[in-house]
Motif scaffolding. Structure first.
Motif, PDB file in Angstrom:
ATOM      1  N   LEU A  66       0.734  -1.192   0.000  1.00 13.33           N
ATOM      2  CA  LEU A  66      -0.151   0.035   0.032  1.00 13.33           C
ATOM      3  C   LEU A  66       0.601   1.400   0.096  1.00 13.33           C
ATOM      4  CD1 LEU A  66      -2.851  -1.078   2.555  1.00 13.33           C
ATOM      5  CD2 LEU A  66      -2.852  -0.803   0.034  1.00 13.33           C
ATOM      6  N   LEU A  67       2.145   1.164   0.405  1.00  9.14           N
ATOM      7  CA  LEU A  67       3.037   2.320   0.368  1.00  9.14           C
ATOM      8  C   LEU A  67       3.380   2.379  -1.047  1.00  9.14           C
ATOM      9  CD1 LEU A  67       4.897   1.919   3.705  1.00  9.14           C
ATOM     10  CD2 LEU A  67       3.029   3.339   3.238  1.00  9.14           C
ATOM     11  N   VAL A  68       3.217   1.532  -2.094  1.00 13.35           N
ATOM     12  CA  VAL A  68       3.838   1.831  -3.322  1.00 13.35           C
ATOM     13  C   VAL A  68       2.575   2.586  -4.058  1.00 13.35           C
ATOM     14  CG1 VAL A  68       4.289   0.721  -5.376  1.00 13.35           C
ATOM     15  CG2 VAL A  68       5.232  -0.237  -3.278  1.00 13.35           C
ATOM     16  N   ILE A  69       3.203   3.783  -4.835  1.00 11.13           N
ATOM     17  CA  ILE A  69       2.385   4.341  -5.997  1.00 11.13           C
ATOM     18  C   ILE A  69       2.482   3.884  -7.330  1.00 11.13           C
ATOM     19  CG2 ILE A  69       2.195   6.759  -7.042  1.00 11.13           C
ATOM     20  CD1 ILE A  69       3.205   7.952  -4.585  1.00 11.13           C
ATOM     21  N   THR A  70       1.498   3.553  -7.793  1.00  7.04           N
ATOM     22  CA  THR A  70       1.186   3.039  -9.225  1.00  7.04           C
ATOM     23  C   THR A  70       1.327   4.310 -10.372  1.00  7.04           C
ATOM     24  OG1 THR A  70       0.187   1.070  -8.702  1.00  7.04           O
ATOM     25  CG2 THR A  70      -0.220   1.656 -10.855  1.00  7.04           C
ATOM     26  N   VAL A  71       1.914   4.274 -11.036  1.00  9.31           N
ATOM     27  CA  VAL A  71       2.323   5.384 -12.120  1.00  9.31           C
ATOM     28  C   VAL A  71       1.599   5.075 -13.414  1.00  9.31           C
ATOM     29  CG1 VAL A  71       4.012   6.682 -13.304  1.00  9.31           C
ATOM     30  CG2 VAL A  71       4.507   6.063 -11.079  1.00  9.31           C
ATOM     31  N   LEU A  72       0.705   5.787 -13.940  1.00  8.62           N
ATOM     32  CA  LEU A  72       0.076   5.611 -15.113  1.00  8.62           C
ATOM     33  C   LEU A  72       0.274   6.531 -16.034  1.00  8.62           C
ATOM     34  CD1 LEU A  72      -3.649   5.122 -13.639  1.00  8.62           C
ATOM     35  CD2 LEU A  72      -2.068   3.342 -14.167  1.00  8.62           C
ATOM     36  N   THR A  73       0.667   6.269 -17.287  1.00  7.73           N
ATOM     37  CA  THR A  73       1.123   7.067 -18.130  1.00  7.73           C
ATOM     38  C   THR A  73       0.118   7.493 -19.537  1.00  7.73           C
ATOM     39  OG1 THR A  73       2.213   5.247 -19.381  1.00  7.73           O
ATOM     40  CG2 THR A  73       3.576   6.644 -17.949  1.00  7.73           C
ATOM     41  N   CYS A  74       0.001   8.542 -19.873  1.00  8.12           N
ATOM     42  CA  CYS A  74      -0.809   8.968 -20.920  1.00  8.12           C
ATOM     43  C   CYS A  74       0.071   9.557 -22.177  1.00  8.12           C
ATOM     44  CB  CYS A  74      -1.599   9.977 -20.695  1.00  8.12           C
ATOM     45  SG  CYS A  74      -2.881   9.548 -19.343  1.00  8.12           S
ATOM     46  N   ASP A 105       0.056   1.760 -19.601  1.00  3.83           N
ATOM     47  CA  ASP A 105       0.097   2.949 -20.460  1.00  3.83           C
ATOM     48  C   ASP A 105      -1.485   3.110 -20.739  1.00  3.83           C
ATOM     49  OD1 ASP A 105       0.935   5.069 -21.920  1.00  3.83           O
ATOM     50  OD2 ASP A 105       1.627   3.907 -23.421  1.00  3.83           O
ATOM     51  N   VAL A 106      -1.763   4.204 -20.415  1.00  6.74           N
ATOM     52  CA  VAL A 106      -3.432   4.141 -20.774  1.00  6.74           C
ATOM     53  C   VAL A 106      -4.059   4.073 -22.207  1.00  6.74           C
ATOM     54  CG1 VAL A 106      -5.580   5.569 -20.208  1.00  6.74           C
ATOM     55  CG2 VAL A 106      -3.612   5.968 -18.606  1.00  6.74           C
ATOM     56  N   ASP A 107      -4.711   3.079 -22.439  1.00  6.59           N
ATOM     57  CA  ASP A 107      -5.187   2.781 -23.749  1.00  6.59           C
ATOM     58  C   ASP A 107      -6.117   3.834 -24.418  1.00  6.59           C
ATOM     59  OD1 ASP A 107      -5.652   1.577 -25.829  1.00  6.59           O
ATOM     60  OD2 ASP A 107      -6.244  -0.414 -25.171  1.00  6.59           O
ATOM     61  N   TYR A 108      -5.732   4.739 -24.834  1.00  2.71           N
ATOM     62  CA  TYR A 108      -6.689   5.710 -25.382  1.00  2.71           C
ATOM     63  C   TYR A 108      -6.044   5.944 -27.039  1.00  2.71           C
ATOM     64  CZ  TYR A 108      -3.651   9.779 -25.499  1.00  2.71           C
ATOM     65  OH  TYR A 108      -2.821  11.054 -25.375  1.00  2.71           O
ATOM     66  N   ILE A 150       0.039  10.140 -11.957  1.00  6.84           N
ATOM     67  CA  ILE A 150      -0.156  10.228 -13.337  1.00  6.84           C
ATOM     68  C   ILE A 150       0.731  11.062 -14.205  1.00  6.84           C
ATOM     69  CG2 ILE A 150      -2.233  10.703 -15.049  1.00  6.84           C
ATOM     70  CD1 ILE A 150      -4.003  10.955 -12.474  1.00  6.84           C
ATOM     71  N   LEU A 151       1.127  10.404 -15.101  1.00  4.70           N
ATOM     72  CA  LEU A 151       2.077  11.215 -16.117  1.00  4.70           C
ATOM     73  C   LEU A 151       1.349  11.593 -17.526  1.00  4.70           C
ATOM     74  CD1 LEU A 151       5.405   9.264 -15.499  1.00  4.70           C
ATOM     75  CD2 LEU A 151       4.962  11.592 -14.883  1.00  4.70           C
ATOM     76  N   GLY A 152       1.479  12.736 -18.044  1.00  6.49           N
ATOM     77  CA  GLY A 152       0.981  13.057 -19.282  1.00  6.49           C
ATOM     78  C   GLY A 152       1.826  13.701 -20.167  1.00  6.49           C
ATOM     79  N   TYR A 153       1.929  13.398 -21.446  1.00  3.90           N
ATOM     80  CA  TYR A 153       2.846  14.116 -22.281  1.00  3.90           C
ATOM     81  C   TYR A 153       2.134  14.747 -23.442  1.00  3.90           C
ATOM     82  CZ  TYR A 153       5.838  14.558 -26.430  1.00  3.90           C
ATOM     83  OH  TYR A 153       6.680  15.155 -27.633  1.00  3.90           O
ATOM     84  N   SER A 154       2.309  15.892 -23.961  1.00  4.87           N
ATOM     85  CA  SER A 154       1.664  16.527 -25.077  1.00  4.87           C
ATOM     86  C   SER A 154       0.250  16.241 -25.047  1.00  4.87           C
ATOM     87  CB  SER A 154       2.193  16.079 -26.266  1.00  4.87           C
ATOM     88  OG  SER A 154       1.993  16.848 -27.290  1.00  4.87           O
ATOM     89  N   LEU A 155      -0.450  15.577 -26.159  1.00  2.46           N
ATOM     90  CA  LEU A 155      -1.843  15.112 -26.093  1.00  2.46           C
ATOM     91  C   LEU A 155      -2.344  14.475 -24.904  1.00  2.46           C
ATOM     92  CD1 LEU A 155      -4.560  15.198 -27.562  1.00  2.46           C
ATOM     93  CD2 LEU A 155      -3.892  13.084 -28.864  1.00  2.46           C
TER      94      LEU A 155
END
Length: 321
Positions: A66-74, A105-108, A150-155
């Motif tokens: 629970l102390l770990v942070i899950t990183v999602l990428t856009c 990696d967020v599937d969009y 949450i990480l997001g680049y450009s779009l």
């Protein structure tokens, strides 16, 4: 009954269980008599040393998890889903594995018309990509038991923008976020930057309010016009039917257009052109330089890797507590 301390994103009280199924009442004798619930909200009877030992081991494992942070990428426009060559990999590869696990990696679609990972001519629009991205991001947040970053680049930064704006309006209260970070945000607000020097604001304007309880880290190359566009830049209004960012990504900014501007073959439409000719000349000269940096200078992509921008963000996130 044993309970954990309160941790963000979880019920205030929940039992710590080793996950065994309960035996029927009276089926076991002596110290082995235990009824162990499975899942959240079921009781744990720990009247044996064996159960206590199991519970302690599970507690340690659970708390570490629970102390770990899950990183999602856009990802950005046209970047393939989950590719190790995507720009955000320059951030995720440097994150401390003791603090972070790299999630999906967020599937969009990551599409603006024909600028998309599949090269389809009928790719969805910028707005359709953003709308789909927000829904996919919410689904990923809700599916992980951890807090997320949450990480997001450009779009992808526009996807993060819209999600944070919705959070600020009170939507998605079950989506708990440790932090968010954007790189080359087309809606960056003036002054938002991890660096002391910032220029202008996003080429699509400035984002609306974000939640005050979520730290947001913005990475902006001062010569990347997508996120660091001067307020009076003519690039903001060069395209009428789509956003300035979408126009750039679709190839509207071309070497021919740069050449036309530099050779004064572009017809500005400002009504006060003749009142301030030097100011307009400088604005269009700067616009040509910005387009050149976007097209050929790597200002919107390679510079974030080579000029230390991603490294500085990694250092900040690894210090995050």
């Amino acid at each position: 009954m044993l309970f954990s301390p309160r941790l963000p994103g979880l019920p205030r009280l929940f039992p710590l269980s080793c996950g065994c199924r309960p035996a029927a009442a009276g089926a076991l004798d002596g110290p082995t008599r235990a009824f162990i619930g499975r899942g959240w909200g079921r009781p744990l009877w720990d009247d044996s040393s064996a159960v206590a030992s199991c519970s302690a081991a599970t507690e340690n494992s659970l708390l570490e998890r629970l102390l770990v942070i899950t990183v999602l990428t856009c990802r950005g426009t046209g970047e393939p889903l989950g590719s190790p060559a995507n720009l955000l990999a320059a951030v995720t590869n440097g994150l401390d594995p003791a603090k972070y696990e790299i999630g999906p990696d967020v599937d969009y679609p990551a599409s603006i018309g024909p600028a998309n990972p599949q090269g389809r001519l009928d790719g969805c629009s910028e707005q359709q990509s953003i709308d789909a991205g927000v829904l996919a991001l919410i689904a990923e947040i809700q599916s992980t038991p951890n807090l997320v970053g949450i990480l997001g680049y450009s779009l992808g930064a526009l996807v993060v923008n819209r999600f944070l704006e919705a959070k600020a309006r009170g939507q998605f209260p079950d989506c708990e976020v440790a932090w968010a970070a954007t790189i080359a945000n087309p809606l960056r607000a003036a002054g938002d930057s991890i660096d002391s020097v910032s220029v202008g604001f996003g080429i699509n304007g400035q984002h609306a309010s974000w939640p005050g309880d979520i730290p947001v880290f913005e990475v902006a190359n001062p010569v990347d016009v997508i996120c660091s566009c001067p307020q009076d830049s003519p690039l903001r209004t060069l395209a009428d039917s789509i956003s300035a960012f979408g126009f750039a990504e679709l190839g509207g900014w071309s070497a021919d257009l740069i050449d036309r501007i530099r050779r004064n073959q572009w017809q500005p439409t400002h009504s006060d052109l003749w009142l301030h000719p030097i100011r307009h000349w400088r604005a269009w000269s700067q616009a040509a330089a910005h387009m050149d940096g976007y097209l050929r200078g790597g200002a919107h992509n390679a510079a974030y890797r080579t000029d230390g921008y991603c490294d500085r963000l990694v250092a900040i996130l690894n210090e995050f507590d």
